[in-house]
Design an enzyme around this catalytic site. Sequence first.
Site, PDB file in Angstrom:
ATOM      1  N   CYS A 157       0.845  -1.203   0.000  1.00  0.00           N
ATOM      2  CA  CYS A 157       0.000   0.000   0.000  1.00  0.00           C
ATOM      3  C   CYS A 157       0.879   1.252   0.000  1.00  0.00           C
ATOM      4  O   CYS A 157       1.686   1.447   0.912  1.00  0.00           O
ATOM      5  CB  CYS A 157      -0.921   0.014   1.214  1.00  0.00           C
TER       6      CYS A 157
ATOM      7  N   LYS B 239       2.295  -9.396  -0.379  1.00  0.00           N
ATOM      8  CA  LYS B 239       2.103  -8.585  -1.594  1.00  0.00           C
ATOM      9  C   LYS B 239       3.029  -7.382  -1.481  1.00  0.00           C
ATOM     10  O   LYS B 239       2.942  -6.628  -0.512  1.00  0.00           O
ATOM     11  CB  LYS B 239       0.652  -8.136  -1.731  1.00  0.00           C
TER      12      LYS B 239
END
Length: 484
Positions: free
Chosen positions: A108, A147
Site C-alpha cells: 500500500c 504482496k
Amino acid sequence: MPKLRGEAFWRETLRSAHYVVAPMVDQSELAWRLLSRRHGAQLCYTPMLHAQVFLRDANYRRENLYGEACPEDRPLIVQFCANDPEVFVQAALLAQDYCDAIDLNLGCPQMIAKRGHYGAFLQEEWDLLQRMILLANEKLSVPITCKIRVFPDIDKTVKYAQMLERAGCQLLTVHGRTKEQKGPLAGVASWEHIQAVRKAVNIPVFANGNIQCLSDVEECIRKTGVHGVMSAEGNLHNPALFEGRNPLVWEMAEEYLEIVQKYPCPLSYVRAHLFKLWHHTLQVYQQLREELAKVKTLEGIVDVNRELKLRCQEEMANQKEGEKPKEGLPFFHWICQPYIRPGVKERCKENGAGEAENGVRGKRTLEEEEDGNSELLSKNKQKKKLRNPNKSFDPSLKPKYAKCDQCGNPKGTKCVFNMCRGCCKKRAFKETADCPGHGLLFKTKYEKSLSWQHSQRGIQSTELSRRGEAEVVESVVLKEAGDS
C-alpha cells in the site's frame, strides 16, 4: 494435516489459480468477490484489514469476515496490514479458520499507510518483516503470503523477495510499480522486475500491474512466467475481464445489485462500484452522476441504475449506422471497458489553467502538500489563511517529532525508554518498570501489592497468635473447673 507450502499450496489449496482479484479497500467485499468469481476469477482477496482493529473490535471482525458463511467464496486469502509481529499473528489466528491463507500487505503506497507505518513503507525494514513472517509461519495453521511493490533497482527487489521467501513466505504477489508510482504518477508497471523475481525464487509468484483485459493477462504470463495474474482497477471497471468479454454495463450492475440484496454491504461500497462500472456513461449524464452521489438507500441506487440503463438503450436505438465511440474510447460508453488514468499533464488540463493562475490547485496528492513540494495553497488552506492571516504552512516551520525507537511513531518527550506510549506500555509491563512520562506505574503498583500482601500476612499471624493464646486460657479454665 501438515501445512502445504509453495507450489503444493498453489496447486492444491488455491486450485492452480491463474486469475486473481486483488485486495481492494472497501471494494473487494463479499458481494463483489462473488460477482467476479461468476465471471472467471479463480481466487479472491479480502479488502486490506487493520490487524490492530481486527484484534480488538468484535464488530469489525463480524462486518469484514465473520458474517454469513458462503461456500462459493473459496479459495480466499485474508490480507492484513500490520507493523507489530505479535499483533499481526494474534489477528491472523482469529482469521485463519475463515480463509485459505493470510497475506501481509507490503504494497500500500497511500499517505494513510505512511502515517500508520505499514504497507509499502515497511519495505526498508527487513529485520522487522523477517520477524513478522517467521512468527506467522510458526504459529499459523495456514500459509503466509506477501504482496509487495518493487524497488527502482531490480537487484534490490530480487534480494527483497528472496529474504521474504527465506522467512517463510509461501506465495509472493509483485506489483511492478514503486511506492512513488500512484495516482496520476502511476505510469507503467515493470514486468521486467516481476520476471526477475519469478526466476530468483522457488515459491509461486503472482503479477500485478498493467492488466486491463484478458490479452494483457495472457501476455503477462507469457513474458514473466508467473503462476497467476492479479487485477484491481481493471476488474472494477469490467468484472468479466477474466472471461475475455466486454458486457453491457447494466448487466454487470444489475447482477451485482442482486447479490448485494442477498449479501448486504455498506451503501458507500455499492455506490463506489457503480461509479466505476458507469464511469464513462456518467461523463455524459452529469445529472445522474449527481443523483448517484446523493442517493441514501439501496433502492435509490437501483432507480438511478435503471435510469442510466434507459438512457443508454434510448441512445442505442437512435444510433446511426457506422457511428463510432466518442472521446477516443475503444467501445461505446455503455460497454464495460478499461479506464486509462490521465497523466500529470492531462490532469492539469482537466483541472484548468485558471485555477493555477488564481493560486488554487485542482486535484493533487497529499504527499506534495506534506512534503512541501508545492508553492501553491489548496482551497482548504486558503480558507484557513483567511480566518487566520498569521498562519504559516511552511513545512520547514512544522514541529519535528523525535521517533519511537521501536516503531517509528512520535515518542513521548519524557518517556524513560524513548518510545511511543504503545511500545512503552509493552516494555514497562514486560520489565515491571515505571514510566512517569506516560503515567505507567507497573513497578510501583507491584511493590504496593507486595507490601499489602506482607501486611496481610502480619495481620493473619497476629490473629492466629491471639487465637492460640485464647485457646490456651480457655483450656486452663476448663481444667481448673474440672479439678474443682
